[in-house]
Scaffold this motif. Structure first.
Motif, PDB file in Angstrom:
ATOM      1  N   UNK A 119       2.259   7.681  16.289  1.00 31.04           N
ATOM      2  CA  UNK A 119       2.713   6.311  16.053  1.00 31.04           C
ATOM      3  C   UNK A 119       2.090   5.321  17.940  1.00 31.04           C
ATOM      4  N   UNK A 120       2.595   4.097  18.177  1.00 28.46           N
ATOM      5  CA  UNK A 120       2.386   3.948  19.579  1.00 28.46           C
ATOM      6  C   UNK A 120       3.604   2.359  18.935  1.00 28.46           C
ATOM      7  N   UNK A 121       3.966   1.883  20.139  1.00 23.50           N
ATOM      8  CA  UNK A 121       4.390   0.271  20.556  1.00 23.50           C
ATOM      9  C   UNK A 121       3.594  -0.306  20.895  1.00 23.50           C
ATOM     10  N   UNK A 122       3.401  -1.511  20.434  1.00 25.61           N
ATOM     11  CA  UNK A 122       2.599  -2.566  21.089  1.00 25.61           C
ATOM     12  C   UNK A 122       3.142  -3.863  20.712  1.00 25.61           C
ATOM     13  N   UNK A 123       3.200  -4.924  21.544  1.00 21.09           N
ATOM     14  CA  UNK A 123       3.701  -6.094  20.691  1.00 21.09           C
ATOM     15  C   UNK A 123       4.956  -6.180  20.382  1.00 21.09           C
ATOM     16  N   UNK A 124       6.067  -5.357  20.534  1.00 20.34           N
ATOM     17  CA  UNK A 124       7.422  -5.682  19.862  1.00 20.34           C
ATOM     18  C   UNK A 124       7.391  -4.831  18.298  1.00 20.34           C
ATOM     19  N   UNK A 125       5.947  -4.194  18.086  1.00 21.19           N
ATOM     20  CA  UNK A 125       5.851  -3.385  16.916  1.00 21.19           C
ATOM     21  C   UNK A 125       5.551  -1.680  17.001  1.00 21.19           C
ATOM     22  N   UNK A 126       6.006  -0.784  15.946  1.00 18.04           N
ATOM     23  CA  UNK A 126       5.693   0.190  15.999  1.00 18.04           C
ATOM     24  C   UNK A 126       4.409   0.734  14.913  1.00 18.04           C
ATOM     25  N   UNK A 127       3.554   0.778  15.199  1.00 19.00           N
ATOM     26  CA  UNK A 127       2.552   0.808  14.617  1.00 19.00           C
ATOM     27  C   UNK A 127       1.621   2.076  14.902  1.00 19.00           C
ATOM     28  N   UNK A 128       0.683   2.525  13.323  1.00 12.27           N
ATOM     29  CA  UNK A 128       0.032   3.878  13.419  1.00 12.27           C
ATOM     30  C   UNK A 128      -0.920   3.720  13.278  1.00 12.27           C
ATOM     31  N   UNK A 129      -1.837   4.594  14.625  1.00 10.52           N
ATOM     32  CA  UNK A 129      -2.725   4.813  14.594  1.00 10.52           C
ATOM     33  C   UNK A 129      -3.754   4.182  13.793  1.00 10.52           C
ATOM     34  N   UNK A 130      -4.822   3.612  14.668  1.00  7.24           N
ATOM     35  CA  UNK A 130      -6.045   3.233  13.264  1.00  7.24           C
ATOM     36  C   UNK A 130      -7.115   3.922  13.098  1.00  7.24           C
ATOM     37  N   UNK A 131      -6.497   5.348  13.397  1.00 10.76           N
ATOM     38  CA  UNK A 131      -7.770   6.457  13.131  1.00 10.76           C
ATOM     39  C   UNK A 131      -7.264   7.604  11.656  1.00 10.76           C
ATOM     40  N   UNK A 132      -6.272   7.176  11.604  1.00 17.82           N
ATOM     41  CA  UNK A 132      -5.924   7.937  10.017  1.00 17.82           C
ATOM     42  C   UNK A 132      -6.479   6.902   9.239  1.00 17.82           C
ATOM     43  N   UNK A 133      -6.683   7.672   8.401  1.00 23.19           N
ATOM     44  CA  UNK A 133      -7.428   7.014   7.109  1.00 23.19           C
ATOM     45  C   UNK A 133      -6.221   7.913   5.446  1.00 23.19           C
ATOM     46  N   UNK A 134      -6.669   7.530   4.673  1.00 21.65           N
ATOM     47  CA  UNK A 134      -6.527   7.666   3.409  1.00 21.65           C
ATOM     48  C   UNK A 134      -5.097   7.261   3.099  1.00 21.65           C
ATOM     49  N   UNK A 135      -4.182   6.708   4.359  1.00 20.99           N
ATOM     50  CA  UNK A 135      -2.978   6.529   3.541  1.00 20.99           C
ATOM     51  C   UNK A 135      -1.772   5.835   2.659  1.00 20.99           C
ATOM     52  N   UNK A 136      -1.232   6.531   2.177  1.00 20.64           N
ATOM     53  CA  UNK A 136      -0.652   5.766   0.342  1.00 20.64           C
ATOM     54  C   UNK A 136       0.503   4.657   0.744  1.00 20.64           C
ATOM     55  N   UNK A 137       1.264   6.129   1.032  1.00 16.69           N
ATOM     56  CA  UNK A 137       2.458   5.458   1.666  1.00 16.69           C
ATOM     57  C   UNK A 137       3.059   5.972   3.003  1.00 16.69           C
ATOM     58  N   UNK A 138       3.921   4.909   3.189  1.00 16.67           N
ATOM     59  CA  UNK A 138       4.761   5.247   5.032  1.00 16.67           C
ATOM     60  C   UNK A 138       6.642   5.221   4.648  1.00 16.67           C
ATOM     61  N   UNK A 139       7.017   6.182   5.134  1.00 19.78           N
ATOM     62  CA  UNK A 139       8.409   6.484   5.225  1.00 19.78           C
ATOM     63  C   UNK A 139       9.291   5.980   6.324  1.00 19.78           C
ATOM     64  N   UNK A 140      10.071   5.270   7.408  1.00 18.64           N
ATOM     65  CA  UNK A 140       9.941   5.138   8.919  1.00 18.64           C
ATOM     66  C   UNK A 140      12.031   5.815   8.699  1.00 18.64           C
TER      67      UNK A 140
END
Length: 183
Positions: A119-140
């Motif tokens: 994960x990384x911080x960009x424009x006041x948002x925390x984002x998941x790296x786009x190279x991660x594929x096939x993600x079904x669910x997220x829990x922060x």
């Protein structure tokens, strides 16, 4: 000519059948798994139970051929697969019959890798790296507690604290990011 050909075929047949019989053996054991599959996620638990077929009930002894690469624990007929590293695992089970004949069989299981997530911080948002594929669910997670209202990405307008994300891929495998600090 036909008789000679038939004799040759019969000779080959008689030579081949005993070797096929010795190579192939009756099924002496069946296996059950704790998740009804021969696939597990890295870091998960997969137990395999050996059920010796009744016609072999008079066996002298049985054993799992233990090695640390494929097994994490063995207790009686139950073996626990080593899921610390992904890959294919070959598990060997043997019984020795009263006439000291040994029967071996192998089963194969697959340990799937846990999803690598960054994960990384960009424009006041925390984002998941786009190279991660096939993600079904997220829990922060914020400061090691779950943030229930955020179950997707990006995580917008995060408050000050230490964040991680737990993801589950389409295989059901779970990965956890390294933390990032929002100041």
């Amino acid at each position: 000519m036909i008789k000679k050909t038939l004799n040759i075929l019969l000779s080959v047949f008689l030579l081949v059948i005993p070797s096929i019989y010795c190579f192939g053996q009756k099924i002496f054991v069946t296996f059950e798994t704790t998740n009804n599959s021969y696939v597990a996620c890295q870091g998960g638990v997969l137990g395999i139970i050996a059920n010796i077929n009744p016609e072999y009930a008079n066996y002298k002894k049985y054993e799992w051929r233990f090695n640390k690469e494929n097994f994490s624990k063995i207790k009686d007929e139950i073996a626990t697969v080593n899921t610390s590293l992904p890959g294919d695992k070959k598990l060997v089970f043997s019984i020795t019959l009263n006439n000291n004949q040994q029967l071996d069989t192998a089963i194969y299981v697959k340990v799937l890798p846990r999803p690598a997530v960054r994960i990384y911080l960009l424009d006041n948002s925390i984002r998941v790296d786009e190279t991660v594929i096939n993600i079904e669910s997220y829990k922060w997670m914020l400061n090691n507690g779950l943030v229930n209202e955020f179950v997707s990405q990006p995580y917008n307008k995060p408050q000050v604290g230490l964040y991680k994300v737990i993801v589950k891929d389409k295989n059901g495998c779970i990965g956890i990011s390294d933390p990032i600090q929002v100041k």
